[in-house]
Design a protein around this motif. Sequence first.
Motif, PDB file in Angstrom:
ATOM      1  N   ARG A  17       0.965  -1.192   0.102  1.00 18.19           N
ATOM      2  CA  ARG A  17      -0.008   0.117  -0.036  1.00 18.19           C
ATOM      3  C   ARG A  17       0.603   1.217   0.022  1.00 18.19           C
ATOM      4  NH1 ARG A  17      -3.813  -0.732   4.999  1.00 18.19           N
ATOM      5  NH2 ARG A  17      -1.915  -1.868   5.520  1.00 18.19           N
ATOM      6  N   GLN A  18       2.051   1.349   0.081  1.00 17.96           N
ATOM      7  CA  GLN A  18       3.075   2.418   0.202  1.00 17.96           C
ATOM      8  C   GLN A  18       2.810   3.242  -1.033  1.00 17.96           C
ATOM      9  OE1 GLN A  18       7.122   1.514   0.756  1.00 17.96           O
ATOM     10  NE2 GLN A  18       7.632   3.363   1.702  1.00 17.96           N
ATOM     11  N   MET A  19       2.727   4.529  -0.928  1.00 20.29           N
ATOM     12  CA  MET A  19       2.596   5.619  -2.019  1.00 20.29           C
ATOM     13  C   MET A  19       3.529   6.482  -1.676  1.00 20.29           C
ATOM     14  SD  MET A  19      -1.582   5.444  -2.329  1.00 20.29           S
ATOM     15  CE  MET A  19      -1.412   6.761  -3.642  1.00 20.29           C
ATOM     16  N   ARG A  20       4.003   7.124  -2.844  1.00 20.21           N
ATOM     17  CA  ARG A  20       4.662   8.298  -2.861  1.00 20.21           C
ATOM     18  C   ARG A  20       4.224   9.639  -3.103  1.00 20.21           C
ATOM     19  NH1 ARG A  20      10.069   6.262  -6.122  1.00 20.21           N
ATOM     20  NH2 ARG A  20      10.748   4.521  -4.644  1.00 20.21           N
ATOM     21  N   LEU A  21       4.331  10.662  -2.598  1.00 19.39           N
ATOM     22  CA  LEU A  21       3.852  11.860  -2.609  1.00 19.39           C
ATOM     23  C   LEU A  21       4.902  12.930  -3.527  1.00 19.39           C
ATOM     24  CD1 LEU A  21       1.521  14.051  -1.680  1.00 19.39           C
ATOM     25  CD2 LEU A  21       3.033  14.441   0.077  1.00 19.39           C
ATOM     26  N   LEU A  22       4.490  13.443  -4.614  1.00 21.44           N
ATOM     27  CA  LEU A  22       5.148  14.263  -5.297  1.00 21.44           C
ATOM     28  C   LEU A  22       5.374  15.510  -4.733  1.00 21.44           C
ATOM     29  CD1 LEU A  22       6.594  14.533  -8.159  1.00 21.44           C
ATOM     30  CD2 LEU A  22       4.553  15.502  -9.072  1.00 21.44           C
ATOM     31  N   VAL A  23       6.666  15.957  -4.416  1.00 21.36           N
ATOM     32  CA  VAL A  23       6.814  17.072  -3.635  1.00 21.36           C
ATOM     33  C   VAL A  23       6.984  18.329  -4.817  1.00 21.36           C
ATOM     34  CG1 VAL A  23       8.360  18.377  -2.141  1.00 21.36           C
ATOM     35  CG2 VAL A  23       7.881  16.034  -1.640  1.00 21.36           C
ATOM     36  N   GLU A  24       7.824  17.886  -5.912  1.00 18.03           N
ATOM     37  CA  GLU A  24       8.383  18.924  -6.824  1.00 18.03           C
ATOM     38  C   GLU A  24       8.586  18.232  -8.122  1.00 18.03           C
ATOM     39  OE1 GLU A  24      10.753  23.033  -7.343  1.00 18.03           O
ATOM     40  OE2 GLU A  24      10.218  22.289  -5.384  1.00 18.03           O
ATOM     41  N   ASN A  25       8.343  18.797  -9.423  1.00 23.56           N
ATOM     42  CA  ASN A  25       8.704  18.288 -10.559  1.00 23.56           C
ATOM     43  C   ASN A  25       9.687  19.347 -11.190  1.00 23.56           C
ATOM     44  OD1 ASN A  25       8.949  17.189 -12.968  1.00 23.56           O
ATOM     45  ND2 ASN A  25       6.773  17.036 -13.371  1.00 23.56           N
ATOM     46  N   LEU A  26      10.965  18.838 -11.541  1.00 24.31           N
ATOM     47  CA  LEU A  26      11.749  19.919 -12.087  1.00 24.31           C
ATOM     48  C   LEU A  26      12.168  19.499 -13.487  1.00 24.31           C
ATOM     49  CD1 LEU A  26      14.069  20.230  -8.829  1.00 24.31           C
ATOM     50  CD2 LEU A  26      12.428  22.172  -9.701  1.00 24.31           C
ATOM     51  N   GLY A  27      11.263  19.044 -14.221  1.00 22.16           N
ATOM     52  CA  GLY A  27      11.606  18.589 -15.632  1.00 22.16           C
ATOM     53  C   GLY A  27      12.107  17.080 -15.407  1.00 22.16           C
ATOM     54  N   ASN A  28      13.473  16.785 -15.577  1.00 16.80           N
ATOM     55  CA  ASN A  28      13.894  15.483 -15.751  1.00 16.80           C
ATOM     56  C   ASN A  28      14.130  15.077 -14.439  1.00 16.80           C
ATOM     57  OD1 ASN A  28      13.641  15.167 -18.439  1.00 16.80           O
ATOM     58  ND2 ASN A  28      15.605  16.145 -18.714  1.00 16.80           N
ATOM     59  N   VAL A  29      13.964  15.994 -13.278  1.00 18.21           N
ATOM     60  CA  VAL A  29      14.241  15.253 -11.888  1.00 18.21           C
ATOM     61  C   VAL A  29      12.901  15.506 -11.162  1.00 18.21           C
ATOM     62  CG1 VAL A  29      15.653  16.049  -9.815  1.00 18.21           C
ATOM     63  CG2 VAL A  29      16.574  16.310 -11.997  1.00 18.21           C
ATOM     64  N   ARG A  30      12.660  14.672 -10.411  1.00 18.53           N
ATOM     65  CA  ARG A  30      11.193  14.630  -9.636  1.00 18.53           C
ATOM     66  C   ARG A  30      11.574  14.337  -8.180  1.00 18.53           C
ATOM     67  NH1 ARG A  30       7.230  10.916 -12.653  1.00 18.53           N
ATOM     68  NH2 ARG A  30       8.772   9.411 -12.354  1.00 18.53           N
ATOM     69  N   VAL A  31      10.917  15.018  -7.396  1.00 19.64           N
ATOM     70  CA  VAL A  31      11.258  14.818  -5.652  1.00 19.64           C
ATOM     71  C   VAL A  31      10.019  14.179  -5.204  1.00 19.64           C
ATOM     72  CG1 VAL A  31      11.715  15.807  -3.503  1.00 19.64           C
ATOM     73  CG2 VAL A  31      12.860  16.620  -5.561  1.00 19.64           C
ATOM     74  N   PHE A  32       9.949  13.006  -4.433  1.00 13.41           N
ATOM     75  CA  PHE A  32       9.038  12.448  -3.664  1.00 13.41           C
ATOM     76  C   PHE A  32       9.283  12.380  -2.281  1.00 13.41           C
ATOM     77  CE2 PHE A  32       9.126  10.543  -8.175  1.00 13.41           C
ATOM     78  CZ  PHE A  32       7.696  10.662  -8.481  1.00 13.41           C
ATOM     79  N   LYS A  33       8.365  12.058  -1.416  1.00 15.67           N
ATOM     80  CA  LYS A  33       8.386  12.142  -0.102  1.00 15.67           C
ATOM     81  C   LYS A  33       7.488  10.576   0.137  1.00 15.67           C
ATOM     82  CE  LYS A  33       7.893  13.787   4.497  1.00 15.67           C
ATOM     83  NZ  LYS A  33       7.749  14.773   5.406  1.00 15.67           N
ATOM     84  N   GLU A  50      14.451  11.424  -8.259  1.00 17.96           N
ATOM     85  CA  GLU A  50      14.613  10.226  -9.293  1.00 17.96           C
ATOM     86  C   GLU A  50      14.865  11.254 -10.559  1.00 17.96           C
ATOM     87  OE1 GLU A  50      10.854   8.938 -11.640  1.00 17.96           O
ATOM     88  OE2 GLU A  50      11.478   7.288 -10.261  1.00 17.96           O
ATOM     89  N   GLU A  51      15.912  10.981 -11.227  1.00 21.05           N
ATOM     90  CA  GLU A  51      16.560  11.616 -12.154  1.00 21.05           C
ATOM     91  C   GLU A  51      16.055  10.729 -13.471  1.00 21.05           C
ATOM     92  OE1 GLU A  51      20.478  13.142 -11.636  1.00 21.05           O
ATOM     93  OE2 GLU A  51      20.367  12.006  -9.993  1.00 21.05           O
ATOM     94  N   THR A  56      18.049   6.969  -9.088  1.00 19.95           N
ATOM     95  CA  THR A  56      17.458   7.226  -7.863  1.00 19.95           C
ATOM     96  C   THR A  56      18.218   7.565  -6.652  1.00 19.95           C
ATOM     97  OG1 THR A  56      15.451   5.629  -8.439  1.00 19.95           O
ATOM     98  CG2 THR A  56      15.561   6.387  -6.219  1.00 19.95           C
ATOM     99  N   THR A  57      17.976   8.547  -6.008  1.00 21.88           N
ATOM    100  CA  THR A  57      18.775   8.926  -4.727  1.00 21.88           C
ATOM    101  C   THR A  57      17.782   9.008  -3.634  1.00 21.88           C
ATOM    102  OG1 THR A  57      20.211  10.339  -5.912  1.00 21.88           O
ATOM    103  CG2 THR A  57      20.148  10.634  -3.661  1.00 21.88           C
ATOM    104  N   VAL A  58      17.865   8.231  -2.348  1.00 16.66           N
ATOM    105  CA  VAL A  58      17.105   7.991  -1.296  1.00 16.66           C
ATOM    106  C   VAL A  58      17.841   8.934  -0.164  1.00 16.66           C
ATOM    107  CG1 VAL A  58      15.826   6.431   0.175  1.00 16.66           C
ATOM    108  CG2 VAL A  58      16.102   5.994  -2.079  1.00 16.66           C
ATOM    109  N   ALA A 117      18.382  18.408  -5.526  1.00 20.16           N
ATOM    110  CA  ALA A 117      17.303  18.194  -6.838  1.00 20.16           C
ATOM    111  C   ALA A 117      17.383  19.437  -7.909  1.00 20.16           C
ATOM    112  CB  ALA A 117      16.043  18.057  -6.494  1.00 20.16           C
ATOM    113  N   ARG A 118      17.765  20.556  -7.540  1.00 17.87           N
ATOM    114  CA  ARG A 118      17.804  21.479  -8.367  1.00 17.87           C
ATOM    115  C   ARG A 118      19.158  21.488  -9.045  1.00 17.87           C
ATOM    116  NH1 ARG A 118      14.919  24.848  -4.569  1.00 17.87           N
ATOM    117  NH2 ARG A 118      12.787  24.833  -5.241  1.00 17.87           N
ATOM    118  N   GLU A 119      20.280  21.248  -8.119  1.00 21.72           N
ATOM    119  CA  GLU A 119      21.841  20.990  -8.652  1.00 21.72           C
ATOM    120  C   GLU A 119      21.699  19.896  -9.773  1.00 21.72           C
ATOM    121  OE1 GLU A 119      24.003  20.381  -5.204  1.00 21.72           O
ATOM    122  OE2 GLU A 119      23.797  22.551  -4.508  1.00 21.72           O
ATOM    123  N   LYS A 120      20.990  18.861  -9.374  1.00 25.84           N
ATOM    124  CA  LYS A 120      20.699  17.706 -10.372  1.00 25.84           C
ATOM    125  C   LYS A 120      20.263  18.197 -11.510  1.00 25.84           C
ATOM    126  CE  LYS A 120      21.190  14.173  -6.665  1.00 25.84           C
ATOM    127  NZ  LYS A 120      22.098  12.816  -7.098  1.00 25.84           N
TER     128      LYS A 120
END
Length: 76
Positions: A10-26, A39-40, A50-52, A67-70
């Motif tokens: 049941r685990q789900m990821r919440l999208l925090v920010e989308n920076l084009g080719n880089v997405r941040v989830f929580k 996720e790049e 993927t970086t955790v 994420a912005r640096e990536k």
Amino acid sequence: MSALWRKIKRQMRLLVENLGNVRVFKDRSIIGLPRYIIEEIEPNFGFRYTTVLSAIWYKKERVLEIAREKAEKLDG
């Protein structure tokens, strides 16, 4: 089906920010600790990296900075 498997399923990821080719989830780890996932998607070949990061050690602002640096690195 065990209770642990149901929790993992049941685990789900919440999208925090989308920076084009880089997405941040929580989300939360199996034992319930909060974490951020960066996720790049490599634009030329479509490889995914993927970086955790543990939310215990990294605050949201620092994770978004990483994420912005990536994203800048991928955009060239």
